[in-house]
Enzyme design. Structure first.
Site, PDB file in Angstrom:
ATOM      1  N   GLY A  43      64.906  48.960  26.604  1.00 42.58           N
ATOM      2  CA  GLY A  43      63.503  48.694  26.292  1.00 42.58           C
ATOM      3  C   GLY A  43      62.984  49.560  25.159  1.00 42.58           C
ATOM      4  N   CYS A  44      63.360  50.821  25.170  1.00 45.98           N
ATOM      5  CA  CYS A  44      62.884  51.756  24.142  1.00 45.98           C
ATOM      6  C   CYS A  44      63.464  51.399  22.775  1.00 45.98           C
ATOM      7  CB  CYS A  44      63.229  53.185  24.530  1.00 45.98           C
ATOM      8  SG  CYS A  44      62.404  53.703  26.058  1.00 45.98           S
TER       9      CYS A  44
END
Length: 153
Positions: A43-44
């Site tokens: 996600g990051c």
């Protein structure tokens, strides 16, 4: 927790590539602070790439995008180089800034409770006031939403 309309808490943090960034030094332009849990996680990584893809558009709106996590500057450098990131990554190893911005929270995964960064974005206007807050960010389409908010300032 910070609130829309309030003065943004001042900070000075080390950044990828060396040197430091302070909020005070960015006076006169919009600042997008996106707080994220950890370098090089799915996600990051998607979030950092999305902000990188729109970096020129943010710049055209006199806005700077800063990613903040507890990772070290060395980890930020590897993350930046691996994915060709064009946004500054700031290291808040002691979570001082995360705490002042209210993103250091108790999290729960598989029944295990721990403290961590809640993915949050804060938009600060050119006067240094908080213009908008996105808590519990979902990555898909987020960079575009933030860019639209910057354009509306």
């Amino acid at each position: 927790m910070i609130e829309v309309g309030a003065k943004a808490p001042e900070f000075t943090l080390p950044r990828d590539g060396g040197g430091e960034v302070s909020l005070d030094s960015l006076s006169g332009q919009a600042v997008v602070l996106y707080f994220y849990p950890k370098d090089d996680t799915p996600g990051c990584t998607k979030e950092a790439i999305a902000f990188t893809e729109h970096a020129d558009a943010f710049g055209a709106e006199n806005a700077v995008v800063l990613g903040i996590s507890k990772d070290t500057v060395a980890k930020h450098d590897k993350f930046r180089d691996k994915h060709g990131l064009k946004v500054a990554l700031l290291s808040d190893e002691n979570s001082d800034v995360c705490e002042r911005y209210g993103v250091w929270k108790e999290k729960n995964m598989y029944g295990r409770k721990y403290m961590g960064i809640e993915r949050t974005t804060v938009l600060i206007d050119a006067s240094g006031n908080i213009a908008r807050i996105w808590p519990k960010v979902k990555v898909a389409g987020h960079a575009e939403d933030v860019l639209e908010a910057v354009k509306a300032l």
